[in-house]
Design an enzyme around this catalytic site. Sequence first.
Site: not given
Ligand code: PGA
Length: 264
Positions: A107, A179
């Site tokens: 992450h 992401e």
């Molecule tokens: P968010 O976070 O939906 O608050 O943007 C996503 C994540 O960190 O996996």
Amino acid sequence: MNKKNHQISSRKVVIGNLKMNLVNVEERERYIKNFQRELQNYFIKDAGLILCVPDVHLEHFATEFSKHSSVFLGVQNCFWENSGAYTGEISPEMVKNLGGTHVIVGHSERRRYFGESNRDISKKIYALLKANISPVLCVGEIQEERVTGMTFSVLADQLQECLEYVSAANLEKIIFVYEPVWAVGSDRIPSSNEIMEAKLIIRKLLTEKYGTKHASAATILYGGSVSPVTAKAVCVDPGMDGVLVGRESLSPIQFLKIAEIISK
Ligand code: PGA
């Protein structure tokens, strides 16, 4: 469905990353009660739900959700050894033995605040697969990399290094999440086309490494500012296999709304 089995047979996957929240027993109990009550109010056709909770709550969540066959549990990080003198770490075996089936790795908050490298992540993925736990691997570029046209090379480097020890046979056990770092916690989201492009890049890179058969079966999600309002544009329209939800997973209603939208 056998909950000990990390393979989710559902068509879509919705992951909640609860991050460092639910800070006391009252908050935790309220969350679980709300989630279980609301679960009956939403029509979630064919989606596996994975709640990645703070480590300290894993066992309790696993007990409370043991009868909910569509809800899986996981955590947000772990180490690559199974036991020993590693102060402060938790291991894949611990996660498994306390009822977890999934672990988020790579992450962007772990990379940024804890210096986690692709090399570290590759070792974690190896250890998780060995323990029969599904890694949820996050990849994505930062803002500067996107504007300078480096998205492809960033994804290529991340995948190449993080998957160093992964064989073709194990590929289907990994959940990939595109992401983009700039979309996490920001309320800015890429367009549906940009998300689709990233998915195609990931698929192409996996195909080069593992061949079409294995790569085409890979599960690829989107993560970053997902809400009931954005769910269609970031998941349904670009044809993603699901989403990873941060902030909005702290509200069971919002989380289940998202699951309902994408499982339609
Ligand atoms: P968010 O976070 O939906 O608050 O943007 C996503 C994540 O960190 O996996």
